[in-house]
Design a protein around this motif. Sequence first.
Motif, PDB file in Angstrom:
ATOM      1  N   ASN A   1       0.761  -1.417   0.131  1.00  0.00           N
ATOM      2  CA  ASN A   1       0.003  -0.008  -0.026  1.00  0.00           C
ATOM      3  C   ASN A   1       0.745   1.259   0.129  1.00  0.00           C
ATOM      4  OD1 ASN A   1      -1.867   2.039   0.370  1.00  0.00           O
ATOM      5  ND2 ASN A   1      -3.055   0.691   1.990  1.00  0.00           N
ATOM      6  N   PRO A   2       1.017   1.902  -1.116  1.00  0.00           N
ATOM      7  CA  PRO A   2       1.584   3.156  -1.054  1.00  0.00           C
ATOM      8  C   PRO A   2       1.347   4.437  -0.318  1.00  0.00           C
ATOM      9  CG  PRO A   2       0.392   2.971  -3.176  1.00  0.00           C
ATOM     10  CD  PRO A   2       0.150   1.708  -2.250  1.00  0.00           C
ATOM     11  N   LEU A   3       0.179   4.180   0.210  1.00  0.00           N
ATOM     12  CA  LEU A   3      -0.328   5.252   1.170  1.00  0.00           C
ATOM     13  C   LEU A   3       0.202   4.989   2.679  1.00  0.00           C
ATOM     14  CD1 LEU A   3      -4.011   5.442   0.069  1.00  0.00           C
ATOM     15  CD2 LEU A   3      -1.970   7.095  -0.562  1.00  0.00           C
ATOM     16  N   ALA A   4       0.666   3.720   2.852  1.00  0.00           N
ATOM     17  CA  ALA A   4       1.269   3.490   4.335  1.00  0.00           C
ATOM     18  C   ALA A   4       2.426   4.372   4.739  1.00  0.00           C
ATOM     19  CB  ALA A   4       1.552   1.721   4.393  1.00  0.00           C
ATOM     20  N   GLU A   5       2.069   4.930   5.787  1.00  0.00           N
ATOM     21  CA  GLU A   5       3.062   5.966   6.349  1.00  0.00           C
ATOM     22  C   GLU A   5       3.540   5.604   7.542  1.00  0.00           C
ATOM     23  OE1 GLU A   5       5.457   9.665   7.202  1.00  0.00           O
ATOM     24  OE2 GLU A   5       3.661   8.667   8.253  1.00  0.00           O
ATOM     25  N   PRO A   6       4.809   5.621   7.919  1.00  0.00           N
ATOM     26  CA  PRO A   6       5.229   5.196   9.152  1.00  0.00           C
ATOM     27  C   PRO A   6       4.414   5.567  10.449  1.00  0.00           C
ATOM     28  CG  PRO A   6       7.354   5.586   8.122  1.00  0.00           C
ATOM     29  CD  PRO A   6       6.026   6.108   7.436  1.00  0.00           C
ATOM     30  N   PHE A   7       4.123   6.827  10.543  1.00  0.00           N
ATOM     31  CA  PHE A   7       3.153   7.410  11.559  1.00  0.00           C
ATOM     32  C   PHE A   7       1.749   6.664  11.620  1.00  0.00           C
ATOM     33  CE2 PHE A   7       6.642  10.415  11.052  1.00  0.00           C
ATOM     34  CZ  PHE A   7       7.026  10.441  12.556  1.00  0.00           C
ATOM     35  N   VAL A   8       1.124   6.287  10.394  1.00  0.00           N
ATOM     36  CA  VAL A   8      -0.180   5.688  10.278  1.00  0.00           C
ATOM     37  C   VAL A   8      -0.281   4.448  11.095  1.00  0.00           C
ATOM     38  CG1 VAL A   8      -1.871   4.770   8.823  1.00  0.00           C
ATOM     39  CG2 VAL A   8      -0.481   6.627   8.019  1.00  0.00           C
TER      40      VAL A   8
ATOM     41  N   VAL B   1       3.350   4.240  15.622  1.00  0.00           N
ATOM     42  CA  VAL B   1       4.565   4.551  15.969  1.00  0.00           C
ATOM     43  C   VAL B   1       4.541   5.961  16.523  1.00  0.00           C
ATOM     44  CG1 VAL B   1       7.087   4.819  15.820  1.00  0.00           C
ATOM     45  CG2 VAL B   1       5.851   3.180  14.389  1.00  0.00           C
ATOM     46  N   SER B   2       3.900   7.183  15.868  1.00  0.00           N
ATOM     47  CA  SER B   2       3.666   8.404  16.456  1.00  0.00           C
ATOM     48  C   SER B   2       2.677   8.810  17.286  1.00  0.00           C
ATOM     49  CB  SER B   2       3.170   9.302  15.169  1.00  0.00           C
ATOM     50  OG  SER B   2       1.886   8.708  14.646  1.00  0.00           O
ATOM     51  N   GLY B   3       1.626   7.829  17.524  1.00  0.00           N
ATOM     52  CA  GLY B   3       0.795   7.766  18.707  1.00  0.00           C
ATOM     53  C   GLY B   3       1.666   7.324  19.814  1.00  0.00           C
TER      54      GLY B   3
ATOM     55  N   VAL C   1      -3.968   2.748  13.115  1.00  0.00           N
ATOM     56  CA  VAL C   1      -4.921   3.631  13.050  1.00  0.00           C
ATOM     57  C   VAL C   1      -5.796   4.083  14.360  1.00  0.00           C
ATOM     58  CG1 VAL C   1      -6.888   4.516  11.731  1.00  0.00           C
ATOM     59  CG2 VAL C   1      -5.109   3.911  10.580  1.00  0.00           C
ATOM     60  N   VAL C   2      -6.296   2.838  14.478  1.00  0.00           N
ATOM     61  CA  VAL C   2      -7.221   2.822  16.007  1.00  0.00           C
ATOM     62  C   VAL C   2      -6.166   3.062  17.198  1.00  0.00           C
ATOM     63  CG1 VAL C   2      -8.340   1.348  17.573  1.00  0.00           C
ATOM     64  CG2 VAL C   2      -8.605   1.028  15.040  1.00  0.00           C
TER      65      VAL C   2
ATOM     66  N   ALA D   1      13.642  14.081  17.250  1.00  0.00           N
ATOM     67  CA  ALA D   1      12.906  15.322  16.744  1.00  0.00           C
ATOM     68  C   ALA D   1      11.314  15.559  17.035  1.00  0.00           C
ATOM     69  CB  ALA D   1      12.991  15.263  15.123  1.00  0.00           C
ATOM     70  N   GLY D   2      10.713  14.668  17.465  1.00  0.00           N
ATOM     71  CA  GLY D   2       9.204  14.914  17.624  1.00  0.00           C
ATOM     72  C   GLY D   2       8.594  14.314  16.334  1.00  0.00           C
ATOM     73  N   LEU D   3       7.417  14.919  16.274  1.00  0.00           N
ATOM     74  CA  LEU D   3       6.483  14.211  15.200  1.00  0.00           C
ATOM     75  C   LEU D   3       6.645  15.055  13.832  1.00  0.00           C
ATOM     76  CD1 LEU D   3       2.991  13.642  16.959  1.00  0.00           C
ATOM     77  CD2 LEU D   3       5.091  12.050  16.748  1.00  0.00           C
ATOM     78  N   VAL D   4       7.491  14.594  13.135  1.00  0.00           N
ATOM     79  CA  VAL D   4       7.548  14.935  11.549  1.00  0.00           C
ATOM     80  C   VAL D   4       7.140  13.884  10.508  1.00  0.00           C
ATOM     81  CG1 VAL D   4       9.743  15.458   9.862  1.00  0.00           C
ATOM     82  CG2 VAL D   4       9.974  15.931  12.267  1.00  0.00           C
ATOM     83  N   GLY D   5       6.107  14.301  10.217  1.00  0.00           N
ATOM     84  CA  GLY D   5       5.203  13.340   9.062  1.00  0.00           C
ATOM     85  C   GLY D   5       5.550  13.731   7.624  1.00  0.00           C
ATOM     86  N   PHE D   6       5.173  12.522   6.818  1.00  0.00           N
ATOM     87  CA  PHE D   6       5.080  12.765   5.592  1.00  0.00           C
ATOM     88  C   PHE D   6       6.531  12.530   4.996  1.00  0.00           C
ATOM     89  CE2 PHE D   6       0.859  14.805   6.541  1.00  0.00           C
ATOM     90  CZ  PHE D   6      -0.024  13.904   5.928  1.00  0.00           C
ATOM     91  N   VAL D   7       7.552  12.427   5.616  1.00  0.00           N
ATOM     92  CA  VAL D   7       8.581  12.220   4.918  1.00  0.00           C
ATOM     93  C   VAL D   7       8.709  10.778   4.266  1.00  0.00           C
ATOM     94  CG1 VAL D   7      11.147  12.073   5.228  1.00  0.00           C
ATOM     95  CG2 VAL D   7       9.833  13.953   6.152  1.00  0.00           C
TER      96      VAL D   7
END
Length: 327
Positions: free
Chosen positions: A81-88, A91-93, A146-147, A247-253
Amino acid sequence: MSPVGRRLGWIVLSGAAALALALVVSCALGAQPISLSDALGGVEPDRTILWRLRVPRAVLAAIVGAALAGAGVALQALLRNPLAEPFVLGVSGGAALGATLALALGIQAVAGPSLFAFVGAVAAMALVLAAGRARSSPYAALLTGVVFNAFAAAVITCVKTLLTPDRLGEVLYWLAGNLGYERPRTLLVGGVLQILALGLLWAESARLNLLSLGDDEAASLGVPVRRTRALVLLAASLSVAGAVALAGLVGFVGLIVPHLLRLWLGPDQRLLVPASALGGAAFLVVADAATRMLFPVFHAEPPVGVVTAVLGGPLFVWLLNRREHPV
């Protein structure tokens, strides 16, 4: 040397050159103009600005960018799934929840929020790994993440309402994703962690190529599916957790860089993992330099996480629309 080996060599050389150029640009740019020749010659204050401020921050940006992009491309291949991003994946939560609790309790000593963020991120990925073992669907980990992110966001919101203004400011600053000025020892530990985690992801890249065919097909070709999935998820979680702790939450990279490189290199993970790590490092170094250049406009540096979100948000929506309406 095989064609893949020759191509990999050129990719590594090109990525290293791009990263070196990005580091030079980052060290040269900022709200306070400096001369690199004077700084290298020991002239003050240029020397102090270069070696005490800009070099550590640029190295930190490279470590964090490499972690997020390298982990992102591996997780996208694993989940197909190319939409899978690490924070999803939660891990970010977990990291945000851990650091928020540390800041709320006033824990600053012995790595403080960073240590709590790391523990929270690893705990979140342990939950995702457990869900992946319980379900055979490749999307079980994604849905669990996600949950968990939704749960963590609710708890963080509750905690923020109970904080004093000073501590609330610390929490908001960390959640926005900021690159600070870490000590050399911290950068060394963070760099070694990423070398180990990203090295493991690259070692599993050939099996990731086979997993993209489907679990049954990969198993018929001799791939230990459960073991490979667990190793990739563990390595990616450690990589992202280390980045978030710094670095905290740096998303979308982990979304932007792998997608652009996949258009150029194709789906071969043996090429994409190292290319994404180097490309992510260069991308975040440049993005951080851009935030410093915005200081005269806003009279403050916007968090680098905001810059990456502004760039990555529209790309995410475009990719989502493309998947829903394929050509």
